[in-house]
Design a protein around this motif. Sequence first.
Motif, PDB file in Angstrom:
ATOM      1  N   LEU A 109     -48.492  27.891  27.068  1.00  0.00           N
ATOM      2  CA  LEU A 109     -47.399  27.153  27.718  1.00  0.00           C
ATOM      3  C   LEU A 109     -46.264  26.897  26.725  1.00  0.00           C
ATOM      4  CD1 LEU A 109     -49.439  24.496  29.759  1.00  0.00           C
ATOM      5  CD2 LEU A 109     -48.673  26.760  30.486  1.00  0.00           C
ATOM      6  N   ARG A 110     -45.048  26.770  27.269  1.00  0.00           N
ATOM      7  CA  ARG A 110     -43.881  26.499  26.411  1.00  0.00           C
ATOM      8  C   ARG A 110     -43.750  24.983  26.247  1.00  0.00           C
ATOM      9  NH1 ARG A 110     -43.332  30.896  29.348  1.00  0.00           N
ATOM     10  NH2 ARG A 110     -42.084  32.694  28.687  1.00  0.00           N
ATOM     11  N   MET A 111     -44.727  24.377  25.567  1.00  0.00           N
ATOM     12  CA  MET A 111     -44.765  22.917  25.418  1.00  0.00           C
ATOM     13  C   MET A 111     -43.773  22.455  24.348  1.00  0.00           C
ATOM     14  SD  MET A 111     -47.539  21.674  27.212  1.00  0.00           S
ATOM     15  CE  MET A 111     -47.915  20.184  26.336  1.00  0.00           C
ATOM     16  N   GLU A 112     -43.091  21.372  24.625  1.00  0.00           N
ATOM     17  CA  GLU A 112     -42.240  20.751  23.606  1.00  0.00           C
ATOM     18  C   GLU A 112     -43.087  19.746  22.814  1.00  0.00           C
ATOM     19  OE1 GLU A 112     -39.125  21.559  22.958  1.00  0.00           O
ATOM     20  OE2 GLU A 112     -38.980  22.976  24.624  1.00  0.00           O
ATOM     21  N   GLY A 113     -42.654  19.435  21.608  1.00  0.00           N
ATOM     22  CA  GLY A 113     -43.405  18.503  20.768  1.00  0.00           C
ATOM     23  C   GLY A 113     -43.305  17.067  21.250  1.00  0.00           C
ATOM     24  N   SER A 114     -42.147  16.705  21.796  1.00  0.00           N
ATOM     25  CA  SER A 114     -41.974  15.337  22.308  1.00  0.00           C
ATOM     26  C   SER A 114     -40.916  15.362  23.401  1.00  0.00           C
ATOM     27  CB  SER A 114     -41.516  14.425  21.172  1.00  0.00           C
ATOM     28  OG  SER A 114     -40.273  14.902  20.682  1.00  0.00           O
ATOM     29  N   GLY A 115     -40.823  14.278  24.148  1.00  0.00           N
ATOM     30  CA  GLY A 115     -39.814  14.148  25.203  1.00  0.00           C
ATOM     31  C   GLY A 115     -40.104  15.067  26.384  1.00  0.00           C
ATOM     32  N   PRO A 116     -39.062  15.324  27.202  1.00  0.00           N
ATOM     33  CA  PRO A 116     -39.280  16.178  28.380  1.00  0.00           C
ATOM     34  C   PRO A 116     -39.808  17.547  27.957  1.00  0.00           C
ATOM     35  CG  PRO A 116     -37.080  15.196  28.427  1.00  0.00           C
ATOM     36  CD  PRO A 116     -37.668  14.860  27.088  1.00  0.00           C
ATOM     37  N   GLY A 117     -40.808  18.010  28.635  1.00  0.00           N
ATOM     38  CA  GLY A 117     -41.415  19.297  28.287  1.00  0.00           C
ATOM     39  C   GLY A 117     -42.686  19.119  27.472  1.00  0.00           C
ATOM     40  N   SER A 118     -42.974  17.862  27.077  1.00  0.00           N
ATOM     41  CA  SER A 118     -44.182  17.645  26.267  1.00  0.00           C
ATOM     42  C   SER A 118     -45.302  16.992  27.094  1.00  0.00           C
ATOM     43  CB  SER A 118     -43.857  16.739  25.075  1.00  0.00           C
ATOM     44  OG  SER A 118     -43.540  15.441  25.547  1.00  0.00           O
ATOM     45  N   GLU A 119     -45.054  16.797  28.383  1.00  0.00           N
ATOM     46  CA  GLU A 119     -46.023  16.091  29.224  1.00  0.00           C
ATOM     47  C   GLU A 119     -47.363  16.840  29.283  1.00  0.00           C
ATOM     48  OE1 GLU A 119     -43.063  17.174  30.104  1.00  0.00           O
ATOM     49  OE2 GLU A 119     -41.838  15.499  30.789  1.00  0.00           O
ATOM     50  N   THR A 120     -48.453  16.092  29.454  1.00  0.00           N
ATOM     51  CA  THR A 120     -49.786  16.707  29.525  1.00  0.00           C
ATOM     52  C   THR A 120     -49.862  17.652  30.729  1.00  0.00           C
ATOM     53  OG1 THR A 120     -50.680  14.666  28.668  1.00  0.00           O
ATOM     54  CG2 THR A 120     -52.266  16.197  29.646  1.00  0.00           C
ATOM     55  N   PRO A 121     -50.272  18.898  30.507  1.00  0.00           N
ATOM     56  CA  PRO A 121     -50.368  19.822  31.656  1.00  0.00           C
ATOM     57  C   PRO A 121     -51.500  19.403  32.600  1.00  0.00           C
ATOM     58  CG  PRO A 121     -50.535  20.978  29.542  1.00  0.00           C
ATOM     59  CD  PRO A 121     -50.660  19.530  29.244  1.00  0.00           C
ATOM     60  N   ILE A 122     -51.234  19.483  33.865  1.00  0.00           N
ATOM     61  CA  ILE A 122     -52.292  19.144  34.848  1.00  0.00           C
ATOM     62  C   ILE A 122     -52.380  20.236  35.912  1.00  0.00           C
ATOM     63  CG2 ILE A 122     -52.230  16.623  34.538  1.00  0.00           C
ATOM     64  CD1 ILE A 122     -50.477  16.447  37.069  1.00  0.00           C
ATOM     65  N   THR A 123     -53.525  20.275  36.573  1.00  0.00           N
ATOM     66  CA  THR A 123     -53.711  21.256  37.651  1.00  0.00           C
ATOM     67  C   THR A 123     -53.181  20.662  38.957  1.00  0.00           C
ATOM     68  OG1 THR A 123     -55.862  20.405  38.263  1.00  0.00           O
ATOM     69  CG2 THR A 123     -55.832  22.155  36.593  1.00  0.00           C
ATOM     70  N   ILE A 124     -53.099  21.522  39.949  1.00  0.00           N
ATOM     71  CA  ILE A 124     -52.690  21.081  41.291  1.00  0.00           C
ATOM     72  C   ILE A 124     -53.636  19.984  41.774  1.00  0.00           C
ATOM     73  CG2 ILE A 124     -52.711  21.846  43.714  1.00  0.00           C
ATOM     74  CD1 ILE A 124     -50.299  23.006  42.252  1.00  0.00           C
ATOM     75  N   HIS A 125     -54.921  20.166  41.553  1.00  0.00           N
ATOM     76  CA  HIS A 125     -55.876  19.172  42.030  1.00  0.00           C
ATOM     77  C   HIS A 125     -55.645  17.826  41.361  1.00  0.00           C
ATOM     78  CE1 HIS A 125     -59.822  17.069  42.278  1.00  0.00           C
ATOM     79  NE2 HIS A 125     -59.660  17.427  43.540  1.00  0.00           N
ATOM     80  N   GLN A 126     -55.343  17.844  40.089  1.00  0.00           N
ATOM     81  CA  GLN A 126     -55.094  16.593  39.381  1.00  0.00           C
ATOM     82  C   GLN A 126     -53.841  15.893  39.908  1.00  0.00           C
ATOM     83  OE1 GLN A 126     -55.282  18.438  35.515  1.00  0.00           O
ATOM     84  NE2 GLN A 126     -57.258  17.510  35.066  1.00  0.00           N
ATOM     85  N   LEU A 127     -52.799  16.681  40.180  1.00  0.00           N
ATOM     86  CA  LEU A 127     -51.578  16.094  40.747  1.00  0.00           C
ATOM     87  C   LEU A 127     -51.884  15.469  42.108  1.00  0.00           C
ATOM     88  CD1 LEU A 127     -48.425  15.766  40.622  1.00  0.00           C
ATOM     89  CD2 LEU A 127     -48.294  17.904  41.889  1.00  0.00           C
TER      90      LEU A 127
END
Length: 741
Positions: A109-127
């Motif tokens: 994933l294109r994760m950022e270190g902090s701020g927008p884009g750094s949120e924990t990835p979740i699955t559809i089921h988790q959402l």
Amino acid sequence: MDGNVESISFQKEQTEDVKTLSAVVLNGKAITADLSETPAAEDQETHPASNAEPPAEPLTSPEPEAGATEELQPEEPKATVLTVKTSLATTLAPADQQWSTRRDKAVRLRMEGSGPGSETPITIHQLFLETVEKCENHPALIYKENGQVMTLTWRQYYEQCRAAAKSFLKLGLERYHGVGILGFNSPEWFISDIGCILAGGLGTGIYTTNSPEACQYVAANCEANVLVVENQKQLQKILQVKDHLPHLKAIVQYKGELQQKAPNLYTWAEFMRLGEDVPNEQLDAVITSLRANECCTLIYTSGTTGTPKGVMLSHDNMTWTATTAAKLVSKSGDNEVLISYLPLSHVAAQMIDIWVCMSLGGTTYFADPDALKGTLGNTLKEARPTFFMGVPRVWEKMQERMKAMGAKASPMRKRVADWAKSIGLQYNYSAMTGENLVPWGFMLANNLVFKKVRAALGLDRCKICFTGAAPITKDTLEYFMSLNIPVMELYGMSESSGPHTVSIDEYRITSCGKVMPGCKTKLENPDADGNGEICFWGRHVFMGYLNMPDKTTEALDEEGWLHSGDLGRHDENDFLYITGRIKELIITAGGENIPPVPIEDAVKAEVPFLSNTMLLGDKLKFLSMLLTLKCVVDDNGDPTDELTAEALEFCRQNGIAATKVSEIVANKEPAFYTAIQEGIERVNARSTSNAQKVQKWVILDRDFSITGGELGPTMKLRRPIVVKMYQDRIDEIYAAAAGKQ
Ligand SMILES: Nc1ncnc2c1ncn2[C@@H]1O[C@H](COP(=O)(O)OP(=O)(O)OP(=O)(O)O)[C@@H](O)[C@H]1O
């Protein structure tokens, strides 16, 4: 079903790197509750869904039970919820690349270190569970059945998706295989899509306008195990091609009676009962094995630039984009309401109606299948959405209808409307730049006109109106600004899970807004005016095209930037303007690069009775054009042979008795042909080189349409398809010219 509800308690705790999410258990017994105990993804060669039982043999349609109906029957809640600890490591599968073209391969994933884009990835089921936790008894879906308004709460919606997921497992849905959904927007569409994803499959929308062969292409490409169709009409298409679908195990029809029996063909009610004996443990094992960086959805491009491609979107693509967009549209977290009516196989509708709404815990109203033939207005007035998305054609149609009504008003009313519109335009231009100067008389105009228009349109509660997916004209944008309904533009593509730039708090007319938080834009190879190819970066960027490595590496460069094929420039405030489409650039045999749209638009502006214009010349010696005349469209959206009022007015002015397109074409009606030739000459006179001049043109017998196949679902011209359809006419143009040389 044997489970008893003991209590329904959803809890969430969050520590630094451990997110506690909910999981479902039956009769109080935890099922693989602690995800940190699930085997490392490398060891998960065999995914639970691939062990799904094959359907019982033979799979003939069981007789419906007495009294059973087609309707959605919300299940009683049957499960208790426990907390499950998941860490980032367990929500992601190992991956070494940012792209993949294999259905079963995860991406980095294109994760950022902090701020927008750094949120924990979740699955559809988790959402989904997070929303059920917050909005359990809040209405999620509102639809009509036999004229009666029906509601599914978030909890009931979730239970229905679980029931559908079990039925898919029972039918033998294999991991990473498609469930093709072919029909108009409805709760069953959403439930099939989410049920498929929970069961480890790939949710795949198929355009209702597709021919049987086009349906077969998508169903075969996604290796669909199950096809969910709306009605007899869609079923017929699938029955014609099912023998060429080696992975297909079952078909489900979600509306209407089955008009025939066939093996493995189910009604919706039968389908939803199929999985009743699938244990919760079996489904939960699949759900807990889902990973945020794996594919869950395929969006097929509509073919404006070539053969449809299966855009692979991961759980993270969907959940991150939906959550980011939801925060932008609803800061207050109010009870948001929206209407589902645009084709769900297109990314814009799917992202907004299913996923953004899920992230908001909002309510989706379903429009009638004939929404675009006129009933959308009624649904708007019933639902009174708090935000509303229309593709440009929807706004243009509203504008046409309102103008036609305005033309019939008394002179006094017309004067009042014109006065109010000038004030509305003035105010909205000022609001656009942030000046917010309220002109004198605005309050009066608001009370006399704007509020009434909004109420009549069903937009009185609407906080933001959106347009996107295709270019919209300044004229339409200004028309709605003048009615104090500024329409905000979004821009993006299937390959960016929907939005990339958005106009929400700030906007500029004809700009499609600013980049979403957490995403980046790069303009590659800019010219002197700053126009370069728009490239995207962010967690909304797709995984790759299914089974198309060449196309994928064309779209994604080595650094992972998505190349949109669109040209654009930024203004000094970072607003993005689309200025062309590289992907439809015509390169003549002489090597001249010609963007077709400005020439096509110029010819349409010069000759008002023309409906569509398409420039030809790619790899050819000169430019020519296919033209269609404005004609009346029937209730199915099919063009008829009758000329529109505007074209008839031209006939009247020129003493022509003809009323049909065919008469104009057969007679080569001189006034029409002269007006076109003169219009094209005026456009040619403004062109910068001889190669840019239109040398030949023909009028076609029939206007372009979505049903005819010349236009895509968002009304974009499907150039390669038009070329194929009218190849004979095109050959004639160039052969005749060659003969003369
Ligand atoms: N607001 C907008 N203004 C102008 N063009 C837009 C806008 N939004 C999207 N587009 C155009 O639509 C394209 C994206 O199309 P989309 O991904 O929705 O696929 P599609 O309609 O299925 O077509 P295709 O077959 O070309 O991929 C963008 O690259 C851009 O050219």
